[in-house]
Design a protein around this motif. Structure first.
Motif, PDB file in Angstrom:
ATOM      1  N   ARG A 174       0.842  -1.197   0.000  1.00 11.43           N
ATOM      2  CA  ARG A 174       0.000   0.000   0.000  1.00 11.43           C
ATOM      3  C   ARG A 174       0.881   1.253   0.000  1.00 11.43           C
ATOM      4  O   ARG A 174       2.076   1.194   0.242  1.00 11.43           O
ATOM      5  CB  ARG A 174      -0.910   0.018   1.240  1.00 11.43           C
ATOM      6  CG  ARG A 174      -2.035  -0.982   1.202  1.00 11.43           C
ATOM      7  CD  ARG A 174      -2.760  -1.080   2.543  1.00 11.43           C
ATOM      8  NE  ARG A 174      -1.949  -1.761   3.551  1.00 11.43           N
ATOM      9  CZ  ARG A 174      -2.329  -1.992   4.815  1.00 11.43           C
ATOM     10  NH1 ARG A 174      -3.502  -1.558   5.239  1.00 11.43           N
ATOM     11  NH2 ARG A 174      -1.545  -2.641   5.652  1.00 11.43           N
ATOM     12  N   ASP A 189      -2.562  -6.924  15.345  1.00 12.54           N
ATOM     13  CA  ASP A 189      -1.934  -5.591  15.349  1.00 12.54           C
ATOM     14  C   ASP A 189      -2.099  -4.894  16.693  1.00 12.54           C
ATOM     15  O   ASP A 189      -1.360  -3.964  17.005  1.00 12.54           O
ATOM     16  CB  ASP A 189      -2.460  -4.720  14.190  1.00 12.54           C
ATOM     17  CG  ASP A 189      -3.962  -4.568  14.206  1.00 12.54           C
ATOM     18  OD1 ASP A 189      -4.636  -5.200  15.043  1.00 12.54           O
ATOM     19  OD2 ASP A 189      -4.483  -3.804  13.374  1.00 12.54           O
ATOM     20  N   TYR A 234      -1.280   4.503  10.611  1.00 12.85           N
ATOM     21  CA  TYR A 234      -1.601   3.554  11.686  1.00 12.85           C
ATOM     22  C   TYR A 234      -0.404   3.469  12.629  1.00 12.85           C
ATOM     23  O   TYR A 234       0.753   3.477  12.173  1.00 12.85           O
ATOM     24  CB  TYR A 234      -1.866   2.155  11.115  1.00 12.85           C
ATOM     25  CG  TYR A 234      -3.189   2.022  10.397  1.00 12.85           C
ATOM     26  CD1 TYR A 234      -4.390   2.186  11.081  1.00 12.85           C
ATOM     27  CD2 TYR A 234      -3.236   1.729   9.048  1.00 12.85           C
ATOM     28  CE1 TYR A 234      -5.612   2.071  10.419  1.00 12.85           C
ATOM     29  CE2 TYR A 234      -4.451   1.611   8.382  1.00 12.85           C
ATOM     30  CZ  TYR A 234      -5.622   1.787   9.073  1.00 12.85           C
ATOM     31  OH  TYR A 234      -6.827   1.679   8.421  1.00 12.85           O
ATOM     32  N   HIS A 245      -0.851   1.604  16.285  1.00 11.98           N
ATOM     33  CA  HIS A 245      -1.030   0.397  17.121  1.00 11.98           C
ATOM     34  C   HIS A 245       0.030   0.342  18.234  1.00 11.98           C
ATOM     35  O   HIS A 245       0.831  -0.598  18.312  1.00 11.98           O
ATOM     36  CB  HIS A 245      -0.950  -0.879  16.271  1.00 11.98           C
ATOM     37  CG  HIS A 245      -1.916  -0.925  15.131  1.00 11.98           C
ATOM     38  ND1 HIS A 245      -3.283  -1.004  15.302  1.00 11.98           N
ATOM     39  CD2 HIS A 245      -1.722  -0.889  13.790  1.00 11.98           C
ATOM     40  CE1 HIS A 245      -3.882  -1.024  14.123  1.00 11.98           C
ATOM     41  NE2 HIS A 245      -2.961  -0.945  13.194  1.00 11.98           N
ATOM     42  N   LEU A 293     -10.143   3.114  10.649  1.00 13.11           N
ATOM     43  CA  LEU A 293      -9.801   1.688  10.760  1.00 13.11           C
ATOM     44  C   LEU A 293     -10.756   0.855   9.908  1.00 13.11           C
ATOM     45  O   LEU A 293     -10.373  -0.172   9.342  1.00 13.11           O
ATOM     46  CB  LEU A 293      -9.885   1.252  12.239  1.00 13.11           C
ATOM     47  CG  LEU A 293      -9.542  -0.209  12.526  1.00 13.11           C
ATOM     48  CD1 LEU A 293      -8.097  -0.515  12.134  1.00 13.11           C
ATOM     49  CD2 LEU A 293      -9.755  -0.515  14.021  1.00 13.11           C
ATOM     50  N   ALA A 301       0.076  -9.076  10.521  1.00 14.77           N
ATOM     51  CA  ALA A 301      -0.365  -7.797  11.093  1.00 14.77           C
ATOM     52  C   ALA A 301      -0.725  -6.761  10.029  1.00 14.77           C
ATOM     53  O   ALA A 301      -1.290  -5.726  10.359  1.00 14.77           O
ATOM     54  CB  ALA A 301       0.711  -7.243  12.013  1.00 14.77           C
ATOM     55  N   ASN A 302      -0.385  -7.028   8.771  1.00 20.09           N
ATOM     56  CA  ASN A 302      -0.754  -6.086   7.701  1.00 20.09           C
ATOM     57  C   ASN A 302      -1.432  -6.853   6.570  1.00 20.09           C
ATOM     58  O   ASN A 302      -1.021  -6.792   5.406  1.00 20.09           O
ATOM     59  CB  ASN A 302       0.463  -5.307   7.191  1.00 20.09           C
ATOM     60  CG  ASN A 302       1.557  -6.196   6.614  1.00 20.09           C
ATOM     61  OD1 ASN A 302       1.701  -7.361   7.002  1.00 20.09           O
ATOM     62  ND2 ASN A 302       2.335  -5.661   5.688  1.00 20.09           N
ATOM     63  N   LYS A 339       1.510   1.963   7.339  1.00 16.58           N
ATOM     64  CA  LYS A 339       1.865   1.176   8.526  1.00 16.58           C
ATOM     65  C   LYS A 339       2.669   1.998   9.519  1.00 16.58           C
ATOM     66  O   LYS A 339       3.234   3.046   9.194  1.00 16.58           O
ATOM     67  CB  LYS A 339       2.683  -0.057   8.116  1.00 16.58           C
ATOM     68  CG  LYS A 339       1.873  -1.123   7.428  1.00 16.58           C
ATOM     69  CD  LYS A 339       0.589  -1.501   8.163  1.00 16.58           C
ATOM     70  CE  LYS A 339       0.816  -2.298   9.439  1.00 16.58           C
ATOM     71  NZ  LYS A 339      -0.493  -2.707  10.056  1.00 16.58           N
ATOM     72  N   MET A 376      -9.927  -0.887   6.417  1.00 16.09           N
ATOM     73  CA  MET A 376      -8.947  -1.983   6.468  1.00 16.09           C
ATOM     74  C   MET A 376      -9.504  -3.169   7.249  1.00 16.09           C
ATOM     75  O   MET A 376      -9.139  -4.323   6.999  1.00 16.09           O
ATOM     76  CB  MET A 376      -7.624  -1.502   7.081  1.00 16.09           C
ATOM     77  CG  MET A 376      -6.936  -0.438   6.248  1.00 16.09           C
ATOM     78  SD  MET A 376      -6.620  -0.885   4.507  1.00 16.09           S
ATOM     79  CE  MET A 376      -8.064  -0.246   3.670  1.00 16.09           C
ATOM     80  N   PRO A 434      -4.171  -6.319   4.827  1.00 17.16           N
ATOM     81  CA  PRO A 434      -4.636  -5.599   3.628  1.00 17.16           C
ATOM     82  C   PRO A 434      -3.516  -5.226   2.665  1.00 17.16           C
ATOM     83  O   PRO A 434      -3.787  -4.905   1.504  1.00 17.16           O
ATOM     84  CB  PRO A 434      -5.296  -4.333   4.205  1.00 17.16           C
ATOM     85  CG  PRO A 434      -5.649  -4.695   5.613  1.00 17.16           C
ATOM     86  CD  PRO A 434      -4.532  -5.594   6.064  1.00 17.16           C
TER      87      PRO A 434
HETATM   88  C1  LIG Z   1      -5.176  -1.750  10.358  1.00 17.41           C
HETATM   89  C2  LIG Z   1      -3.944  -2.406   9.980  1.00 17.41           C
HETATM   90  O1  LIG Z   1      -3.208  -2.862  10.810  1.00 17.41           O
HETATM   91  C3  LIG Z   1      -3.585  -2.517   8.584  1.00 17.41           C
HETATM   92  O2  LIG Z   1      -4.367  -2.102   7.737  1.00 17.41           O
HETATM   93  O3  LIG Z   1      -2.478  -3.011   8.280  1.00 17.41           O
END
Ligand SMILES: CC(=O)C(=O)O
Ligand SMILES: NC(=O)C1=CN([C@@H]2O[C@H](COP(=O)(O)OP(=O)(O)OC[C@H]3O[C@@H](n4cnc5c(N)ncnc54)[C@H](O)[C@@H]3O)[C@@H](O)[C@H]2O)C=CC1
Ligand SMILES: [Mg+2]
Length: 371
Positions: free
Chosen positions: A15, A270, A94, A96, A130, A299-300, A75, A133, A302
Motif C-alpha cells: 500500500r 496488530d 496507523y 497500534h 480503521l 499484522a498487515n 503502517k 482496512m 490488507p
Molecule cells: C489496520 C492495519 O493494521 C492494517 O491495515 O495493516
C-alpha cells in the motif's frame, strides 16, 4: 504545507499513504507534495503518474523525511523511519502502540506529533479510519483460513462449505465488529457453519437481525468460547478495545482442546492478538503451529490486496489530511474532537489514555497542547 509520502517498507507491504488522486487534491489545496520514488509501484502508480498529479519525486526516504512537515504513511513507522522523525513533524498513519513499547518510546523521544488512524472516531461510535482496512482484513481472514485448512498448508483437510452429504467447516468468529461482520459474511457465503461471539448487546442484535438463520450469534463468555473453540475448524480473532492491547480470550489451555489441524486467524494481532499463543507473522511466512493448531497472525493483511486497500484507506483518510494541511494540526484538532482522538503521541507525551495505561506512561490530554 510540505507533505511527504515515503515508500512503505514493512514485509510485503504494497500500500501507499496517498494515491495520485489524493496527491492532486492536496496540490489543489495549495500544498507541496514529495513522494519517494516507486512509492506507488505496488498499486500500479508509477512516478510519472504522481508527477502528473503535481508531486515532486525524491530519491530516498531520508529526503522525504527531511523535507516534509507532515508524513503520510500506512503502517507504523519502522525503526529506521522513526530515527528520521523530527520534533514537531506530523506523522499521520496507523500506529497500534499499546502492544509496541519500542515504537512508543521512539515516537515519544522523536518529539513528533503522531496521529493514529485507528483511534480517530466518528459520531456513530465507530472508528472510520480503521473501518476500511477491517473490512478488507475481515474478508481476507476467511480466505486465509480456508487456505490454511488445506492439508498441504498444515490444516485438517476440511472444505469450508463441505459438499452435499458432508458437513461444512465450523467457523467461530470472536468479536462481531467490522472485522467480525465481514468475516462472517464471507464464511456464510461459502456455506460454512458460522457462529459469532460478541459482548455488546446492540452488536449482538444487529448481527442477529442481519444474518438471521445463516449464522449463530452468541454472548461472549469464557465458557461459551471454550465450548465453541473445542469444536471449531477455524477461529477468527476479531476483538478490539480501542487503543488498548487486545484481551487474550483464547488461552493455551483452550488450544489443547482443539482438533489437530484446526486453524486460528488472529486479525487482532496488530493490537497484540486475542489468542494467548499469537505472535505476529508476515506475508512471507504467515503461519506457524502450536499444539497442532495452525496460527495465521499477519499484522498487515490488507497490504496483500494493495490496490483495493489503498483506495479504500484514502477514501477515509484524505479529508482529515486536507484539514490538517489547510489549518495546521492544532487548529484541525481543535475543530474536530474525533480527529483529536487520533492524537496518540505529541511532543514527547502520550495523549492516548489506553496506550499510557497499558505501557505505564503518564497520560497527558490532547487539549493541553491545543491552546
Ligand atoms: C489496520 C492495519 O493494521 C492494517 O491495515 O495493516
Ligand atoms: N491484521 C490486520 O491486518 C488488521 C487488523 N485489524 C484489527 O482487527 C481488530 C478488530 O477491528 P474492528 O473489527 O475494526 O473493531 P470493532 O471495534 O469494529 O470490533 C471489535 C468488536 O470486539 C468486540 N469485543 C471486545 N471485547 C470482546 C470480548 N471480550 N468478547 C467478544 N467480543 C469483544 C466489541 O464489542 C466489538 O464489537 C483490531 O485490532 C484492528 O486493528 C484491522 C485491520 C487489519
Ligand atoms: Mg490439540
Amino acid at each position: 504545507m510540505r507533505i511527504g509520502v515515503p515508500k512503505e517498507i514493512k514485509n510485503h507491504e504494497y500500500r501507499v499513504g496517498l494515491t495520485p488522486e489524493s496527491v492532486a487534491e492536496l496540490v489543489a489545496n495549495g500544498h507541496e507534495l514529495f513522494v519517494e520514488t516507486q512509492a506507488g509501484a505496488g498499486i500500479g502508480a508509477a512516478d510519472d503518474i504522481y508527477e502528473t498529479a503535481g508531486a515532486k519525486i525524491l530519491a530516498t526516504a531520508s529526503e522525504v523525511f527531511e523535507t516534509a512537515e507532515m508524513i503520510v504513511k500506512v503502517k507504523e513507522p519502522q525503526a529506521v523511519e522513526r530515527a528520521m522523525l523530527k520534533p514537531g513533524q506530523i506523522l499521520y498513519t496507523y500506529l497500534h502502540l499499546a502492544p509496541d513499547p519500542e515504537q512508543t518510546k521512539d515516537l515519544v523521544d522523536s518529539g513528533a506529533v503522531c496521529i493514529a488512524y485507528e483511534t480517530v472516531t466518528d459520531d456513530q461510535g465507530g472508528l472510520p479510519l480503521l473501518k476500511p482496512m477491517s473490512q478488507v482484513a475481515g474478508r481476507m481472514s476467511v480466505q486465509a483460513g480456508a487456505t490454511a485448512l488445506e492439508k498441504a498448508h498444515g490444516g485438517r483437510g476440511v472444505l469450508m462449505g463441505g459438499v452435499p452429504g458432508v458437513a461444512p467447516a465450523k467457523v467461530v468468529v470472536v468479536g462481531g465488529g467490522v472485522v467480525g461482520f465481514n468475516a462472517a459474511q464471507m464464511a456464510v457465503g461459502m456455506h460454512a457453519d458460522v457462529t459469532i461471539l460478541d459482548r455488546n448487546p446492540a452488536t449482538l442484535e444487529k448481527l442477529s437481525n442481519h444474518f438471521e438463520a445463516s449464522a449463530k450469534v452468541v454472548y461472549s463468555t469464557k465458557a461459551a468460547l471454550a465450548d465453541l473453540v473445542a469444536e471449531a475448524d477455524l477461529v477468527v480473532g476479531a476483538v478490539l478495545v480501542p487503543g488498548a492491547a487486545a484481551p487474550k480470550l483464547v488461552t493455551r489451555d483452550m488450544l489443547k482442546t482443539m482438533q489437530p489441524g484446526a486453524v486460528l486467524v488472529d486479525v487482532a494481532i496488530d493490537q497484540g492478538g486475542c489468542f494467548e499463543t499469537s505472535k505476529a507473522t508476515t506475508h512471507a511466512d504467515p503461519t506457524y503451529v502450536v499444539d497442532e493448531v495452525v496460527h495465521y497472525c499477519v499484522a498487515n493483511m490488507p497490504g496483500a490486496v494493495a490496490r483495493t486497500s489503498t483506495y479504500a484507506l484514502n477514501n477515509a483518510t484524505l479529508h482529515h489530511a486536507v484539514k490538517i494541511a489547510n489549518k495546521g494540526w492544532k487548529q484541525a484538532l481543535k475543530d474536530d474532537a474525533h480527529l483529536k482522538n487520533g492524537l496518540n503521541v505529541c511532543e514527547g507525551k502520550i495523549t492516548c489514555e489506553p496506550v499510557a495505561n497499558d505501557l505505564g506512561y503518564e497520560y497527558v490530554a490532547a487539549d493541553s497542547f491545543l491552546n
